[in-house]
Design an enzyme around this catalytic site. Structure first.
Site, short mmCIF file in Angstrom:
data_model
loop_
_atom_site.label_atom_id
_atom_site.label_comp_id
_atom_site.label_asym_id
_atom_site.label_seq_id
_atom_site.Cartn_x
_atom_site.Cartn_y
_atom_site.Cartn_z
N GLU A 85 2.73 -5.92 7.82
CA GLU A 85 1.64 -5.13 8.42
C GLU A 85 1.69 -5.06 9.95
O GLU A 85 1.47 -4.00 10.52
CB GLU A 85 0.28 -5.68 7.96
CG GLU A 85 -0.07 -5.31 6.52
CD GLU A 85 0.45 -6.30 5.48
OE1 GLU A 85 1.35 -7.11 5.81
OE2 GLU A 85 -0.04 -6.26 4.34
N ALA A 134 0.84 -1.21 0.00
CA ALA A 134 0.00 0.00 0.00
C ALA A 134 0.87 1.25 0.00
O ALA A 134 1.96 1.26 0.58
CB ALA A 134 -0.87 -0.01 1.24
N GLU A 172 0.50 -9.75 -1.12
CA GLU A 172 -0.87 -10.24 -1.28
C GLU A 172 -1.28 -10.30 -2.75
O GLU A 172 -2.01 -11.20 -3.16
CB GLU A 172 -1.83 -9.35 -0.48
CG GLU A 172 -1.65 -9.52 1.03
CD GLU A 172 -2.50 -8.58 1.85
OE1 GLU A 172 -2.36 -7.36 1.65
OE2 GLU A 172 -3.31 -9.05 2.66
N GLY A 176 0.79 -5.38 0.69
CA GLY A 176 -0.15 -5.60 -0.41
C GLY A 176 0.51 -6.14 -1.67
O GLY A 176 -0.15 -6.79 -2.49
N1 COA Z 1 4.46 3.58 0.00
C1 COA Z 1 4.87 4.76 -0.45
N2 COA Z 1 6.17 5.02 -0.73
C2 COA Z 1 7.04 4.01 -0.57
C3 COA Z 1 6.66 2.75 -0.12
C4 COA Z 1 5.29 2.54 0.17
N3 COA Z 1 4.83 1.37 0.58
N4 COA Z 1 7.76 1.95 -0.06
C5 COA Z 1 8.79 2.72 -0.46
N5 COA Z 1 8.36 3.95 -0.77
C6 COA Z 1 9.15 5.11 -1.20
C7 COA Z 1 10.06 5.61 -0.08
O1 COA Z 1 9.35 6.45 0.80
C8 COA Z 1 11.11 6.33 -0.87
O2 COA Z 1 10.61 7.57 -1.28
P1 COA Z 1 11.54 8.92 -1.16
O3 COA Z 1 12.62 8.69 -2.19
O4 COA Z 1 10.60 10.01 -1.52
O5 COA Z 1 12.04 8.96 0.24
C9 COA Z 1 11.25 5.46 -2.12
O6 COA Z 1 10.06 4.70 -2.22
C10 COA Z 1 12.42 4.49 -2.03
O7 COA Z 1 12.29 3.79 -0.80
P2 COA Z 1 13.56 3.37 0.07
O8 COA Z 1 13.05 2.90 1.40
O9 COA Z 1 14.55 4.47 0.07
O10 COA Z 1 14.09 2.18 -0.85
P3 COA Z 1 14.85 0.86 -0.44
O11 COA Z 1 15.13 0.18 -1.72
O12 COA Z 1 15.99 1.17 0.47
O13 COA Z 1 13.79 -0.01 0.44
C11 COA Z 1 11.68 -1.08 0.87
C12 COA Z 1 12.65 -0.51 -0.18
C13 COA Z 1 10.46 -1.60 0.09
C14 COA Z 1 12.34 -2.21 1.65
C15 COA Z 1 11.29 0.03 1.87
O14 COA Z 1 10.95 1.21 1.14
C16 COA Z 1 10.10 -0.32 2.72
O15 COA Z 1 10.25 -1.04 3.69
N6 COA Z 1 8.90 0.18 2.37
C17 COA Z 1 7.70 -0.11 3.11
C18 COA Z 1 7.11 -1.41 2.60
C19 COA Z 1 5.96 -1.92 3.46
O16 COA Z 1 6.10 -2.17 4.63
N7 COA Z 1 4.79 -2.08 2.82
C20 COA Z 1 3.63 -2.62 3.43
C21 COA Z 1 2.58 -1.62 3.49
S1 COA Z 1 1.13 -2.29 4.28
#
Ligand code: COA
Length: 260
Positions: free
Chosen positions: A134, A66, A114, A111
């Site tokens: 989550e 999400a 999922e 998501g």
């Molecule tokens: N929603 C919105 N933006 C997201 C995102 C999400 N779920 N996941 C990553 N992004 C954005 C980050 O905020 C960042 O934006 P910025 O450049 O404006 O700061 C960009 O994507 C890159 O993310 P970053 O964390 O720097 O990349 P990474 O390669 O080091 O790590 C992840 C990638 C996916 C491991 C990490 O971003 C993360 O843990 N995201 C959350 C995922 C999550 O828990 N999703 C479940 C939601 S219910």
């Protein structure tokens, strides 16, 4: 908006759908979810499409779940439509009556995980990392994760991933049956092509009805499941492709299926 979902229909009948928000790790905004549902329905109705592959743009993420930035500004009591949009997109994907493959080319979180679960098959690149994050965010999976994951890998392992929010890499995912294969040196696209094989050799109605029999039949008791199987089987009996299959076999030539 349309650029956030790339659709490439290939000559072999395989349609590649790419989540195209690499700067946001292909996170699912509400609009993207609604578009995903719309596209799933379009592809379901398109007879030229034999199988659908879902992947993410860039080399880091399949889908980071999400859109947490979009969600941050939404009050708890207004979150319903967002969760409904994600679940709607994912359910429309699960209902697609064709083989679907998640080509997991990096992170598949929340998501995104999922969404991959709603596909028939999951193929992962060696750098794939899957997690239902989550509970670590103060919520829980709300788009099928608690239901589809235990059905796929068993309750104990699903609880490990869901209740503890553990991450699993490509190799571990293969070991526990979460993914069907991990790509080798030739890359993920080649692995998907090889995995799907020659789709023209499979009659589309047979494939759709077999999928339906498995998906519906495994949710009910055996007697009811066998009844569903028969109901699906009977549909194939009255297709042109059934006659073509028998004719082609007798004539020792490849069948030319039409999907009717
Ligand atoms: N929603 C919105 N933006 C997201 C995102 C999400 N779920 N996941 C990553 N992004 C954005 C980050 O905020 C960042 O934006 P910025 O450049 O404006 O700061 C960009 O994507 C890159 O993310 P970053 O964390 O720097 O990349 P990474 O390669 O080091 O790590 C992840 C990638 C996916 C491991 C990490 O971003 C993360 O843990 N995201 C959350 C995922 C999550 O828990 N999703 C479940 C939601 S219910």
């Amino acid at each position: 908006m349309s650029d956030e979902l790339l659709i490439e229909r290939r000559e072999d009948g395989v349609c590649w759908v790419t989540l195209n928000r690499p700067d946001a790790r292909n996170a699912l905004s509400r609009a993207l979810n609604l578009r995903l549902a719309e596209v799933a329905r379009e592809l379901a109705a398109d007879p030229a499409v034999r199988a659908v592959v879902l992947t993410g743009a860039g080399d880091k993420a399949f889908c980071a779940g999400a859109d947490l930035k979009e969600r941050k500004g939404v009050a708890a009591e207004d979150t319903g439509p967002y969760v409904d949009a994600i679940a709607g997109g994912i359910n429309a994907w699960a209902a697609l009556p064709k083989p679907t493959v998640a080509a997991i080319n990096g992170y598949a979180f929340g998501g995104g995980f999922e969404l991959a679960l709603a596909c028939d098959f999951r193929l992962a690149s060696p750098n794939a990392l899957l997690a239902l994050t989550e509970v670590r965010l103060g919520i829980m999976p709300g788009a099928g994760g608690t239901q589809r994951l235990p059905r796929l890998i068993g309750v104990a392992r699903a609880k490990e991933l869901i209740m503890l929010g553990k991450r699993v890499d490509a190799q571990r995912s293969l070991e526990i049956g979460l993914v069907n294969a991990v790509s080798g040196e030739a890359g993920l696209t080649a692995a998907v092509d090889e995995f799907l094989g020659d789709l023209s050799a499979c009659a589309p109605v047979s494939v759709a009805k077999a999928k339906q029999a498995i998906d519906r039949g495994t949710e009910v008791g055996l007697d009811e499941g066998l009844r569903i199987e028969r109901e699906c089987y009977d549909v194939t009996l009255f297709t042109e492709d059934r006659n073509e299959g028998l004719k082609a076999f007798a004539e020792k030539r490849p069948p030319a299926y039409k999907g009717r």
